[in-house]
Design a protein around this motif. Structure first.
Motif, PDB file in Angstrom:
ATOM      1  N   ASN A  39      -5.621   5.408  -5.931  1.00  0.00           N
ATOM      2  CA  ASN A  39      -5.182   5.910  -4.395  1.00  0.00           C
ATOM      3  C   ASN A  39      -5.125   7.552  -3.382  1.00  0.00           C
ATOM      4  O   ASN A  39      -5.093   6.183  -2.444  1.00  0.00           O
ATOM      5  CB  ASN A  39      -4.574   4.152  -3.525  1.00  0.00           C
ATOM      6  N   GLY A  40      -5.135   8.406  -4.281  1.00  0.00           N
ATOM      7  CA  GLY A  40      -4.763   9.107  -3.933  1.00  0.00           C
ATOM      8  C   GLY A  40      -3.326   9.594  -3.739  1.00  0.00           C
ATOM      9  O   GLY A  40      -2.909  10.803  -2.472  1.00  0.00           O
ATOM     10  N   ALA A  41      -2.673   9.068  -4.164  1.00  0.00           N
ATOM     11  CA  ALA A  41      -1.320   9.177  -3.991  1.00  0.00           C
ATOM     12  C   ALA A  41      -0.575  10.604  -4.973  1.00  0.00           C
ATOM     13  O   ALA A  41       0.099  10.368  -5.869  1.00  0.00           O
ATOM     14  CB  ALA A  41      -0.377   7.989  -4.660  1.00  0.00           C
ATOM     15  N   GLN A  79       6.222  13.277   1.808  1.00  0.00           N
ATOM     16  CA  GLN A  79       5.183  14.035   0.680  1.00  0.00           C
ATOM     17  C   GLN A  79       5.674  15.740   0.013  1.00  0.00           C
ATOM     18  O   GLN A  79       6.096  15.881   0.810  1.00  0.00           O
ATOM     19  CB  GLN A  79       3.835  13.341   1.105  1.00  0.00           C
ATOM     20  N   ASP A  82       0.775  -1.241  -0.176  1.00  0.00           N
ATOM     21  CA  ASP A  82       0.101  -0.057  -0.297  1.00  0.00           C
ATOM     22  C   ASP A  82       1.068   1.323   0.134  1.00  0.00           C
ATOM     23  O   ASP A  82       1.954   1.046   0.223  1.00  0.00           O
ATOM     24  CB  ASP A  82      -0.377   0.091   1.498  1.00  0.00           C
ATOM     25  N   ASN A  97      -0.308   5.441   0.818  1.00  0.00           N
ATOM     26  CA  ASN A  97      -1.881   5.635   0.722  1.00  0.00           C
ATOM     27  C   ASN A  97      -0.964   6.632   2.628  1.00  0.00           C
ATOM     28  O   ASN A  97      -0.282   6.164   2.996  1.00  0.00           O
ATOM     29  CB  ASN A  97      -3.164   4.796   1.383  1.00  0.00           C
ATOM     30  N   GLY A  98      -1.942   7.639   2.646  1.00  0.00           N
ATOM     31  CA  GLY A  98      -1.795   8.481   3.772  1.00  0.00           C
ATOM     32  C   GLY A  98      -0.341   9.091   4.070  1.00  0.00           C
ATOM     33  O   GLY A  98       0.346   9.423   4.814  1.00  0.00           O
ATOM     34  N   VAL A 138       2.029   3.025  -8.181  1.00  0.00           N
ATOM     35  CA  VAL A 138       0.893   3.411  -7.095  1.00  0.00           C
ATOM     36  C   VAL A 138      -0.004   3.843  -8.296  1.00  0.00           C
ATOM     37  O   VAL A 138      -0.234   5.125  -9.218  1.00  0.00           O
ATOM     38  CB  VAL A 138       1.336   4.641  -6.650  1.00  0.00           C
TER      39      VAL A 138
END
Length: 364
Positions: free
Chosen positions: A306-308, A324, A197, A199-200, A302
């Motif tokens: 998925n928000g990346a 990030q 994963d 994410n975040g 990625v």
């Protein structure tokens, strides 16, 4: 009657336990194997000695050799050998060397010397060596000869097993990526991980393949270990590569993609950041576009969904840390600066390290 056996790549394998390894390891892929007291298919041009109390072995003196049947070396770059051998007749340092060669089936090609084993005593003992050959990919035979020997002094060889192997290098950074289309046993001192994963602002890294475990073919990996060149045994297995791995790779130089798709993913390369400080996965091209990757290397892909889309890199610091841009949405998680003070948002925040939802985030 002598019986020699040539064992090709796709063998019926069984589970074995390796000393210091794990019960997941399987038999290596054997390219060739023989013992002097049982032979067919091999060319034996050597004197034979042995008796009821002495194992049979071939005397490799002047103009004598043992040679395997034809083997297809296509795609075989690294090999590992275990040879049971001895000296005889008072051989000196030059006379007791057993040299392994590839003799091409095409007589117009030169013989290729792979490596040399040097028995040091008069009793039969096992000697091991790994060797790489990148200059020959066709069909040929393995030949065992003795160097600078007369008919009466030289090396005695009782048995030998040659298995297919491979290798990778981990730099001083302690990490590397790797990809091969062959299954292999993870060498001692190395852990292979997949990324499940992104994410975040962080990566979820699973240490899936410890030393001694079998890595399925076509599994893209993040490797962790000390700086050195590692050699492994190629094996056969019914296990398949994990499907939840965000790491991908290719055996030769190619564009990064996922099933030939380059539009729906952001692509990251293992490197240091633009300040040459934090090791991690970062865009190699502007906006995370596809790039040309080296053969045998892995890269991170990625999905944009998925928000990346605003993450241009992930630093490696433990198993779930991230780096990030400051424009990401962090409203759903509490934010603290490095001194423990609560911060309302990272938008417009000063450069530095922050803790977002328990994970490290660097604002650049």
């Amino acid at each position: 009657m002598k019986t020699f056996t040539l064992l090709k790549s796709l063998l019926v394998v069984c589970l074995i336990s390796l000393l210091g390894g794990s019960a997941w390891a399987q038999e290596p892929v054997t390219l060739a194997s023989f013992t002097m007291d049982s032979s067919t298919g091999w060319t034996l041009n050597a004197s034979q000695k042995g008796g009821k109390t002495t194992p049979y072995y071939g005397l490799l003196g002047s103009s004598t050799y043992v040679q395997s049947p034809e083997i297809d070396f296509s795609g075989v770059k690294t090999m590992s050998i275990v040879i049971n051998a001895r000296t005889y007749g008072g051989a000196g340092k030059s006379g007791n060397k057993v040299t392994i060669q590839i003799v091409p089936s095409d007589e117009n090609l030169d013989v290729i010397e792979l490596c040399t084993i040097t028995p040091k005593n008069k009793d039969l003992s096992d000697y091991s060596s790994d060797f790489v050959q990148n200059s020959f990919t066709g069909k040929g035979s393995l030949r065992f000869v003795a160097l600078s020997s007369t008919e009466n002094i030289g090396a005695g060889i009782a048995s030998a097993t040659i298995t297919e192997a491979g290798s990778f290098f981990i730099t001083s950074a302690g990490y590397a990526t790797y990809f091969t289309d062959k299954a292999f046993t993870m060498p001692d001192g190395v852990t292979g991980s997949i990324i499940t994963d992104a994410n975040g602002g962080s990566l979820t890294i699973e240490d899936k393949y410890p030393a001694g475990s079998v890595v399925p073919a076509s599994t893209a990996l993040l490797l962790k270990g000390a700086e050195k060149e590692y050699t492994y045994n190629v094996v056969t297995t019914t296990e398949t590569a994990p499907t939840n791995n965000l790491l991908h790779g290719s055996v030769s130089e190619d564009f990064t993609s996922v099933d030939d798709n380059t539009d729906d993913y952001l692509f990251y390369k293992l490197s240091y950041d633009e300040n040459n400080e934090n090791l991690g996965f970062y865009w190699a091209e502007k906006d995370g576009a596809y790039f040309v990757t080296e053969g045998g290397k892995a890269y991170l892909a990625v999905p944009k969904t998925n928000g990346a889309s605003q993450m241009k890199g992930f630093a490696l610091d433990g198993t779930t840390t991230g780096i990030q841009q400051a424009t990401i949405d962090t409203a759903v998680a509490p934010i603290y600066d490095i001194n423990g003070r609560r911060v309302s948002t990272l938008n417009g925040a000063a450069k530095g390290v922050y803790i977002v939802g328990g994970k490290k985030v660097m604002v650049k």
